[in-house]
Design an enzyme around this catalytic site. Structure first.
Site, mmCIF file in Angstrom:
data_model
loop_
_atom_site.group_PDB
_atom_site.id
_atom_site.type_symbol
_atom_site.label_atom_id
_atom_site.label_comp_id
_atom_site.label_asym_id
_atom_site.label_seq_id
_atom_site.Cartn_x
_atom_site.Cartn_y
_atom_site.Cartn_z
ATOM 1 N N HIS A 149 -28.364 23.152 18.313
ATOM 2 C CA HIS A 149 -27.817 23.925 19.433
ATOM 3 C C HIS A 149 -28.947 24.415 20.356
ATOM 4 O O HIS A 149 -28.848 24.297 21.584
ATOM 5 C CB HIS A 149 -27.021 25.111 18.861
ATOM 6 C CG HIS A 149 -26.450 26.060 19.869
ATOM 7 N ND1 HIS A 149 -25.108 26.333 19.956
ATOM 8 C CD2 HIS A 149 -27.043 26.822 20.834
ATOM 9 C CE1 HIS A 149 -24.900 27.202 20.934
ATOM 10 N NE2 HIS A 149 -26.062 27.520 21.481
ATOM 11 N N GLU A 150 -30.004 24.965 19.750
ATOM 12 C CA GLU A 150 -31.091 25.528 20.564
ATOM 13 C C GLU A 150 -31.896 24.443 21.268
ATOM 14 O O GLU A 150 -32.276 24.610 22.424
ATOM 15 C CB GLU A 150 -32.000 26.419 19.704
ATOM 16 C CG GLU A 150 -31.299 27.623 19.066
ATOM 17 C CD GLU A 150 -30.456 28.446 20.036
ATOM 18 O OE1 GLU A 150 -30.808 28.556 21.217
ATOM 19 O OE2 GLU A 150 -29.406 28.974 19.601
HETATM 20 NI NI NI Z 1 -26.601 28.922 22.896
#
Ligand code: NI
Length: 180
Positions: free
Chosen positions: A139-140
């Site tokens: 996600h990051e």
């Molecule tokens: Ni985020």
């Protein structure tokens, strides 16, 4: 003195969609940025934050591993993270501090992954993570490439919004996605 970081929300989508640049040297400015990211994350109900979310387009994220064990660790900075290898895609929980209150259990993320990054002093390291920690890194790193978690939803995905009701905070299914 550092400027107080402000979280960007979807109204700043252009900034959130911008690809971040590689960090070349661990200047004081970069150290300050990592500290700002950690401080900001610690005040928010999330496990990760990427520099573009506070408007800085550098390839730095901070993550808090250990959610699967029920205890989030202190924020760890990953500088220039690169995903080297991924396991099969699996549906799982996702949410983003740039899209407050909305969450899903239908994001497709690798069940495990191996990544390379530099630590705060610029020293390279490799790590393998799985489960929520793998989804978190994925996600990051996506944020650094301008990818949002809504882009990773599986077909027929359901989104939930947290709402304050008389019984307290509740997750409500958003059955009309077009109303977003
Ligand atoms: Ni985020």
């Amino acid at each position: 003195m550092a400027i107080k970081p402000v979280l960007l929300y979807p109204q700043d989508e252009k900034k959130l969609r911008t690809r971040s640049q590689k960090v070349k040297k661990m200047h004081t400015e970069v150290q300050t940025l990592m500290q700002d990211l950690k401080d900001t994350l610690l005040t928010k109900p999330g496990a990760g934050l990427a520099a573009p979310q506070i408007g800085v387009h550098k390839r730095i994220v901070v993550v808090r591993f250990g959610q699967d064990e029920g205890e989030m660790q202190a924020p760890l900075a990953l500088v220039n993270p690169v995903i080297l290898e991924t396991g099969p895609l699996t549906k799982g929980f996702d949410g983003c501090l740039s899209l407050p209150r909305i969450s899903t259990w239908d994001t497709l993320r690798p069940a495990w992954l191996r990544f390379r990054a530099q630590d705060e002093s610029g020293k390279p390291f490799e790590m393998k993570v799985e489960g929520i920690d793998a989804a978190l890194v994925h996600h990051e790193v996506d944020h650094l490439d301008g990818i949002f978690f809504l882009d990773r939803l599986s077909g027929g995905a359901k989104l939930y919004i947290s709402m304050t009701t008389e019984e307290g905070e509740k997750l409500v299914l958003l059955d009309n996605l077009s109303s977003l």
